[in-house]
Design an enzyme around this catalytic site. Sequence first.
Site, short mmCIF file in Angstrom:
data_model
loop_
_atom_site.label_atom_id
_atom_site.label_comp_id
_atom_site.label_asym_id
_atom_site.label_seq_id
_atom_site.Cartn_x
_atom_site.Cartn_y
_atom_site.Cartn_z
N GLY A 1 45.65 39.04 40.35
CA GLY A 1 46.11 40.43 40.47
C GLY A 1 45.18 41.23 41.35
CB SER B 1 47.39 42.78 46.03
OG SER B 1 48.28 43.10 44.99
N GLY C 1 44.70 48.18 42.49
CA GLY C 1 44.11 48.67 41.26
C GLY C 1 42.78 48.04 40.90
N GLY D 1 42.09 44.98 40.10
CA GLY D 1 41.85 43.71 40.79
C GLY D 1 41.29 43.90 42.18
CE1 TYR E 1 49.38 46.22 29.46
CE2 TYR E 1 48.49 47.80 27.89
CZ TYR E 1 48.36 47.07 29.06
OH TYR E 1 47.22 47.20 29.82
#
Length: 232
Positions: free
Chosen positions: A8, A10, A12, A14, A142
């Site tokens: 992940g 790409s 935020g 990450g 979540y």
Amino acid sequence: MKTVVITGGSRGIGAAAVERFAAKGHRVYFLYEKNHAAAKAVAEKTGATAICCDVSDGAAVKAAFRQIPDVDVLICNAGISMFGLLSDLPQADWDRIFAVNVGGVYHCVQAAMPFFLKKQAGAIVTVSSMWGQVGASCEAAYSATKGAVIALTKALAKELGPSGIRVNCVAPGVILTDMCANIDPDILNGLAEDSPLGRNGSPRDVAAAMEYLAEASFVTGEVLSVNGGFVI
């Protein structure tokens, strides 16, 4: 120099992690699902290598790791969120969030394991949430996935410790990423006011915690809260 793999990567948290580890001189590979433009921008900015991969797909993860020559640090950051009443949640959405948030950790840890076992060393950092610690109304699915990540982290720390592999978790609070894009600014401001530190977090705050856990040689099985004191 270590080889760091970040899922992940790409955007935020990450992307902030990719930037931080690359700036430290490490060789960084990051997985991303579909935002090619964002991944290209992160790769060009940091010198990291981007690999397109849906972490919920075990075969795709294995293929991605075949492009990576070594792994010293694995950061399982990829995740999705869903908001709404559990009674309204379709089965397909429930299955998808578990496939990404929990299944993604499973697939990536399995793919990285041969590297770690060969050298009898390694560090894994998973990403939960403060809602994985205490639960959140209208985010039951979540919360359930992020609670599972915490349990998986602790179990793996016990299982892999004798092989010299450390496993820890970060549990972010309100972090200003794309996941907050649809939240009313007044609500975000209210959440910041409810935090003892009086602000919401940034992706860089979480990336700093990830770096600490990746380097802390006598720390394993821990859940490091990065929430400004919102949940204590």
